[in-house]
Scaffold this motif. Structure first.
Motif, mmCIF file in Angstrom:
data_model
loop_
_atom_site.group_PDB
_atom_site.id
_atom_site.type_symbol
_atom_site.label_atom_id
_atom_site.label_comp_id
_atom_site.label_asym_id
_atom_site.label_seq_id
_atom_site.Cartn_x
_atom_site.Cartn_y
_atom_site.Cartn_z
ATOM 1 N N THR A 21 55.838 51.946 63.360
ATOM 2 C CA THR A 21 54.397 51.686 63.426
ATOM 3 C C THR A 21 53.611 52.955 63.083
ATOM 4 O OG1 THR A 21 54.957 50.302 65.295
ATOM 5 C CG2 THR A 21 52.616 50.655 64.874
ATOM 6 N N TYR A 22 53.984 54.055 63.742
ATOM 7 C CA TYR A 22 53.210 55.274 63.511
ATOM 8 C C TYR A 22 53.421 55.824 62.109
ATOM 9 C CZ TYR A 22 51.820 55.269 68.357
ATOM 10 O OH TYR A 22 51.255 54.927 69.540
ATOM 11 N N LEU A 23 54.640 55.690 61.587
ATOM 12 C CA LEU A 23 54.858 56.186 60.228
ATOM 13 C C LEU A 23 54.082 55.368 59.203
ATOM 14 C CD1 LEU A 23 58.562 57.375 59.945
ATOM 15 C CD2 LEU A 23 56.479 58.712 60.205
ATOM 16 N N ALA A 24 53.877 54.064 59.518
ATOM 17 C CA ALA A 24 53.074 53.252 58.610
ATOM 18 C C ALA A 24 51.647 53.808 58.545
ATOM 19 C CB ALA A 24 53.073 51.797 59.072
ATOM 20 N N VAL A 25 51.088 54.143 59.703
ATOM 21 C CA VAL A 25 49.736 54.718 59.726
ATOM 22 C C VAL A 25 49.732 56.052 58.984
ATOM 23 C CG1 VAL A 25 47.870 55.538 61.197
ATOM 24 C CG2 VAL A 25 49.301 53.640 61.955
ATOM 25 N N TRP A 26 50.744 56.861 59.258
ATOM 26 C CA TRP A 26 50.888 58.173 58.608
ATOM 27 C C TRP A 26 50.873 58.012 57.092
ATOM 28 C CZ3 TRP A 26 55.532 59.196 55.853
ATOM 29 C CH2 TRP A 26 55.747 60.522 55.457
ATOM 30 N N PHE A 27 51.612 57.014 56.604
ATOM 31 C CA PHE A 27 51.709 56.810 55.164
ATOM 32 C C PHE A 27 50.376 56.362 54.575
ATOM 33 C CE2 PHE A 27 52.608 54.493 51.302
ATOM 34 C CZ PHE A 27 53.491 55.336 50.657
ATOM 35 N N VAL A 28 49.744 55.414 55.238
ATOM 36 C CA VAL A 28 48.480 54.888 54.712
ATOM 37 C C VAL A 28 47.408 55.977 54.673
ATOM 38 C CG1 VAL A 28 46.587 53.286 55.170
ATOM 39 C CG2 VAL A 28 48.957 52.518 55.374
ATOM 40 N N ALA A 29 47.326 56.778 55.762
ATOM 41 C CA ALA A 29 46.268 57.793 55.841
ATOM 42 C C ALA A 29 46.457 58.883 54.793
ATOM 43 C CB ALA A 29 46.235 58.405 57.233
ATOM 44 N N SER A 30 47.706 59.272 54.513
ATOM 45 C CA SER A 30 47.902 60.374 53.569
ATOM 46 C C SER A 30 48.174 59.865 52.155
ATOM 47 C CB SER A 30 49.032 61.275 54.060
ATOM 48 O OG SER A 30 50.193 60.520 54.370
ATOM 49 N N TYR A 31 49.314 59.210 51.972
ATOM 50 C CA TYR A 31 49.671 58.769 50.623
ATOM 51 C C TYR A 31 48.755 57.656 50.126
ATOM 52 C CZ TYR A 31 53.729 61.595 51.426
ATOM 53 O OH TYR A 31 54.533 62.659 51.699
ATOM 54 N N GLY A 32 48.381 56.745 51.026
ATOM 55 C CA GLY A 32 47.499 55.651 50.626
ATOM 56 C C GLY A 32 46.106 56.157 50.296
ATOM 57 N N CYS A 33 45.393 56.645 51.337
ATOM 58 C CA CYS A 33 43.984 57.013 51.151
ATOM 59 C C CYS A 33 43.815 58.307 50.362
ATOM 60 C CB CYS A 33 43.297 57.148 52.509
ATOM 61 S SG CYS A 33 43.367 55.651 53.469
ATOM 62 N N GLY A 34 44.776 59.230 50.491
ATOM 63 C CA GLY A 34 44.587 60.532 49.855
ATOM 64 C C GLY A 34 45.134 60.608 48.433
ATOM 65 N N ILE A 35 46.045 59.703 48.060
ATOM 66 C CA ILE A 35 46.658 59.821 46.735
ATOM 67 C C ILE A 35 46.574 58.519 45.925
ATOM 68 C CG2 ILE A 35 48.789 60.311 45.467
ATOM 69 C CD1 ILE A 35 49.631 62.115 47.783
ATOM 70 N N LEU A 36 47.135 57.422 46.484
ATOM 71 C CA LEU A 36 47.273 56.218 45.662
ATOM 72 C C LEU A 36 45.940 55.508 45.403
ATOM 73 C CD1 LEU A 36 50.586 54.842 47.223
ATOM 74 C CD2 LEU A 36 50.294 56.035 45.053
ATOM 75 N N PHE A 37 45.117 55.387 46.455
ATOM 76 C CA PHE A 37 43.862 54.639 46.282
ATOM 77 C C PHE A 37 42.653 55.552 46.313
ATOM 78 C CE2 PHE A 37 46.943 51.741 48.179
ATOM 79 C CZ PHE A 37 47.040 50.855 47.114
ATOM 80 N N VAL A 38 42.898 56.794 45.936
ATOM 81 C CA VAL A 38 41.860 57.787 46.084
ATOM 82 C C VAL A 38 40.650 57.480 45.202
ATOM 83 C CG1 VAL A 38 42.689 59.406 44.334
ATOM 84 C CG2 VAL A 38 41.645 60.265 46.420
ATOM 85 N N GLU A 39 40.895 56.969 44.000
ATOM 86 C CA GLU A 39 39.761 56.754 43.100
ATOM 87 C C GLU A 39 38.851 55.629 43.582
ATOM 88 O OE1 GLU A 39 41.339 56.677 39.039
ATOM 89 O OE2 GLU A 39 42.206 58.608 39.619
ATOM 90 N N GLN A 40 39.487 54.562 44.087
ATOM 91 C CA GLN A 40 38.679 53.465 44.623
ATOM 92 C C GLN A 40 37.844 53.955 45.810
ATOM 93 O OE1 GLN A 40 41.700 53.428 43.586
ATOM 94 N NE2 GLN A 40 42.451 51.411 42.973
ATOM 95 N N LEU A 41 38.471 54.767 46.679
ATOM 96 C CA LEU A 41 37.757 55.224 47.871
ATOM 97 C C LEU A 41 36.662 56.222 47.523
ATOM 98 C CD1 LEU A 41 40.650 55.635 50.444
ATOM 99 C CD2 LEU A 41 38.857 53.920 50.420
ATOM 100 N N ASP A 42 36.850 56.962 46.448
ATOM 101 C CA ASP A 42 35.848 57.964 46.084
ATOM 102 C C ASP A 42 34.491 57.343 45.775
ATOM 103 O OD1 ASP A 42 37.255 60.217 46.508
ATOM 104 O OD2 ASP A 42 37.836 60.547 44.427
ATOM 105 N N ALA A 43 34.483 56.059 45.470
ATOM 106 C CA ALA A 43 33.214 55.397 45.188
ATOM 107 C C ALA A 43 32.344 55.317 46.448
ATOM 108 C CB ALA A 43 33.482 53.994 44.649
ATOM 109 N N ILE A 44 32.994 55.461 47.619
ATOM 110 C CA ILE A 44 32.257 55.386 48.883
ATOM 111 C C ILE A 44 31.881 56.797 49.322
ATOM 112 C CG2 ILE A 44 32.369 54.593 51.277
ATOM 113 C CD1 ILE A 44 34.759 52.796 50.314
ATOM 114 N N GLN A 45 30.638 56.996 49.690
ATOM 115 C CA GLN A 45 30.215 58.304 50.204
ATOM 116 C C GLN A 45 30.363 58.347 51.720
ATOM 117 O OE1 GLN A 45 28.917 61.336 48.883
ATOM 118 N NE2 GLN A 45 29.853 60.584 47.000
ATOM 119 N N PHE A 46 30.896 59.457 52.237
ATOM 120 C CA PHE A 46 31.162 59.556 53.668
ATOM 121 C C PHE A 46 30.712 60.933 54.125
ATOM 122 C CE2 PHE A 46 34.174 60.664 57.109
ATOM 123 C CZ PHE A 46 33.941 59.615 57.969
#
Lengths: 86, 602
Positions: A21-46
């Motif tokens: 469970t925790y490794l899934a979160v770890w993966f999504v937060a780093s590899y998911g949000c920071g690398i794989l889907f980074v361009e889609q997320l960049d459209a959002i300002q935070f």
């Protein structure tokens, strides 16, 4: 070592589930949000950051810290439950 | 008080503190020498781990790197912190329960093979030596910049200090000095970061400051993007490297972090399995304090640098009117100016101003008409692509300047600059000591005691450990004085080996009961050989980046090596007999926390 083999197996199974469970979160937060889907997320300002960039350079680290402490708490509870704590 | 005096005071004071702690925490037994008696409280251990982990590279180079590569620097930020999640969840508690002193010790005992142990010893020693050379060099550089002594003198002073507390105190001495060193280095990094952030954005915390809005109404990042594009650089917040390359690099750095012997050994020093998990949590908090401030320092430093050099109109500043920091760091060799268009104005943009790999200037002993340092490789033509940038680049900026010169560029008070010097030395020394201890333990414990002569007494083993530490310090000092010309690649090699060899074998040893000697040896060798071979070919063997396997650069190849390791180890293990019932029972036992052995108090 008072724990029975069945108990030990059940403990290990739950332990693995916690890790997955925790490794899934770890993966999504780093590899998911920071690398794989980074361009889609960049459209959002935070708070002045493009969101993907924020995850890559700040957010993932905060997530890691929270993750480890949640894992520590979960494992302490599990150890108590199976009476294998020290 | 003059800056020199302040710097001597800060560095001298911190040294006195380290020596005092070393005398207080002398080691009397091998257990104290190897794992500090196994009785370190998790919060102290977390600080020591953080200091152990954050080297001269984290302190000096990381912010500079991110400053110049922007988004692609995320791989390092995530890789060097995310590895702790793997450590805390997958390795630390189980290795602590197994209850050994070193990583080769675990490998040798788990797989019941001295071949496996020796491969692990070789990995440990190669990883640690490649890493330690850079630290000694770091100490020398800080000494020469701030105290105006020769780099070699700086290296020797650093060796003497490490010698004192590592040889005397072993792990016990190192642990408690590292706690002090953590405090020094974190203050030294965050205080200037607070000042800088407050100065530029009005926010005290750089974590918020980077997203803040400037007086111009634009956010810091948007300003950076625009400045970068205007000057022909790529946009700060978008990456240049391919997604797959960044992905593999991040995996290699994370798993490499989790497989570094000097980090793993820190988890052996706590009394209980529970404390090993908590140590991971504390360590990551202490590391995150620095790492989350790094992107801010990188961004502010970059904005400051561009605006100070190019002036408010973004047209350049006459060399004669350049602030003193520019000339100071030019004298130190970290900045250079080549007046390509002969107008006496310093202009900074994309592209190399000097004809060499990475645009590095080759200084000669002459001054130009404006008093600037002359070089033998200045580019002479002033051509540039006017569609992309307003002028040709005339400046060389060393990346390390971002942390070292930032306080001066921002005109912070003298004590902040002195603090930065003390912090950089603390970062380098703490890491060096941890690495040297791992090397000496691998030799005295895993080679002498466990392989060559099991009959030596505890006292003799301790003597060998100290002797090995002395030899290791001398070798590290030699590399500090005569650095190999490929330090950056060598550090990538350390992470590659840790990722492809150490990390998978530990994982399999814990999570796969059926993993046997043959599988482990085959896996470690395949991981080691493939990773070292690939790096060797592309760094020394003349391979060029067009031939990269799936576009993966050497730094990220450790991940491929790790995958090969897992496949080969699993296949070989299926084809050979399973480990003994006894060993399978031991593996089951290491998964249960209770009974990790009574800790020795001290």
């Amino acid at each position: 070592m008072s724990i029975s083999p069945e108990q030990a197996q059940a403990y290990w199974k739950e332990n693995l589930r916690i890790i997955y469970t925790y490794l899934a979160v770890w993966f999504v937060a780093s590899y998911g949000c920071g690398i794989l889907f980074v361009e889609q997320l960049d459209a959002i300002q935070f708070f002045g950051f493009p969101l993907g960039f924020w995850f890559g350079q700040q957010g993932s680290i905060f997530v890691f810290v929270v993750l480890i402490w949640m894992y520590v708490a979960s494992m302490n509870k599990l150890d108590e439950k199976y009476d294998v704590h020290e | 008080m003059s800056l020199d005096l302040l710097t001597y005071l800060f560095i001298g004071g911190s040294f006195a503190l380290y020596i005092g702690i070393a005398i207080w925490a002398r080691a009397g037994s091998t257990k104290e020498f190897y794992v500090a008696g196994g009785g370190v409280p998790p919060i102290a251990n977390g600080m020591a781990t953080a200091a152990d982990w954050m080297s001269a590279a984290s302190f000096i180079s990381l912010a500079g790197l991110i400053s110049f590569v922007g988004r692609d620097g995320s791989a390092y930020l995530m890789g060097w912190t995310g590895g702790y999640v793997l450590l805390a969840l997958l390795l630390a508690p189980y290795l602590r329960k197994f209850g050994k002193f070193t990583v080769p010790d675990f490998v040798g005992d788990r797989y019941g093979s001295s071949t496996a142990r020796i491969i692990a010893v070789v990995c440990t020693i190669v990883i640690s030596f490649t890493y330690v050379a850079g630290q000694m060099r770091g100490v020398g550089i800080v000494f020469s910049r701030y105290l105006h002594v020769d780099i070699n003198t700086g290296v020797i002073v650093g060796m003497a200090i490490v010698f004192f507390y590592a040889v005397l105190g072993g792990m016990k001495g190192i642990t408690y000095t590292q706690v002090a060193q953590y405090c020094v280095l974190i203050l030294a990094f965050t205080v200037p970061a607070f000042f800088l952030s407050a100065q530029i954005t009005g926010h005290f915390l750089p974590q918020f400051g980077l997203g803040a809005t400037l007086e111009s109404g634009q956010s810091v990042l948007a300003t950076l993007d625009q400045l970068s594009v205007d000057l022909g650089f790529s946009q700060y917040t978008s990456g240049k490297k391919s997604t797959i390359d960044i992905f593999f690099l991040t995996v290699a750095l994370m798993c490499g972090t989790a497989g570094l012997p000097h980090v793993i050994v820190r988890f052996f020093t706590v009394p209980r399995v529970k404390d090993a998990r908590t140590t991971g949590g504390y360590a990551l908090i202490f590391i995150a304090l620095l790492y989350t401030a790094v992107p801010g320092v990188a961004g502010f430093g970059r904005v400051n640098l561009i605006q100070e050099v190019n002036g408010p109109q973004n047209t350049g500043t006459a060399y004669a009117e350049m602030p003193s920091w520019f000339k100071n760091w030019e004298n130190a060799g970290l900045l250079a100016w080549n007046d390509r268009n002969g107008d006496g104005i310093v202009q900074y943009a994309a592209g190399a101003a000097f004809d060499a790999k990475k645009g590095k200037p080759a200084f000669i002993d002459e001054r130009g008409e404006h008093g600037q340092r002359m070089t033998s490789n200045a580019k002479t033509d002033a051509s540039f692509d006017a569609a992309k940038q307003p002028f040709a680049n005339e400046v060389y900026v060393d990346r390390d300047i971002m942390v070292l010169a930032n306080p001066e560029i921002a005109q912070l008070p003298g004590w902040v600059i002195a603090l930065v010097a003390a912090g950089a030395v603390a970062a380098a020394l703490s890491t060096a000591a941890g690495l040297l201890l791992v090397i000496s333990t691998a030799i005295s414990h895993d080679l002498m005691k466990k392989t060559i002569n099991p009959n030596i007494s505890d006292k003799q083993e301790l003597m060998y450990a100290r002797l090995a530490a002395v030899v290791a310090i001398c070798i590290a000092g030699y590399f500090g004085i005569n650095p190999p010309g490929f330090v950056a690649q060598v550090v990538a090699l350390a992470f590659g080996i840790a990722c492809a060899s150490v990390f998978p074998t530990l994982m399999l040893g814990i999570f796969y009961k059926r993993m046997n000697t043959q599988g482990a040896i085959a896996g470690m060798l395949v991981g080691l050989v493939s990773t070292v071979g690939y790096m060797w070919y592309f760094v020394f063997g003349g391979g060029n980046s067009a031939d990269y396997f799936m576009g993966i650069s050497p730094g990220g190849f450790g991940t491929v090596g790790m995958i090969l390791h897992f496949i080969v180890a699993l296949v070989v293990a299926q084809m050979t007999p399973p480990p003994s019932e006894e060993m399978q029972r031991i593996v089951e036992d290491l998964r249960i926390p209770r009974g990790a052995g009574v800790a020795h108090d001290h």
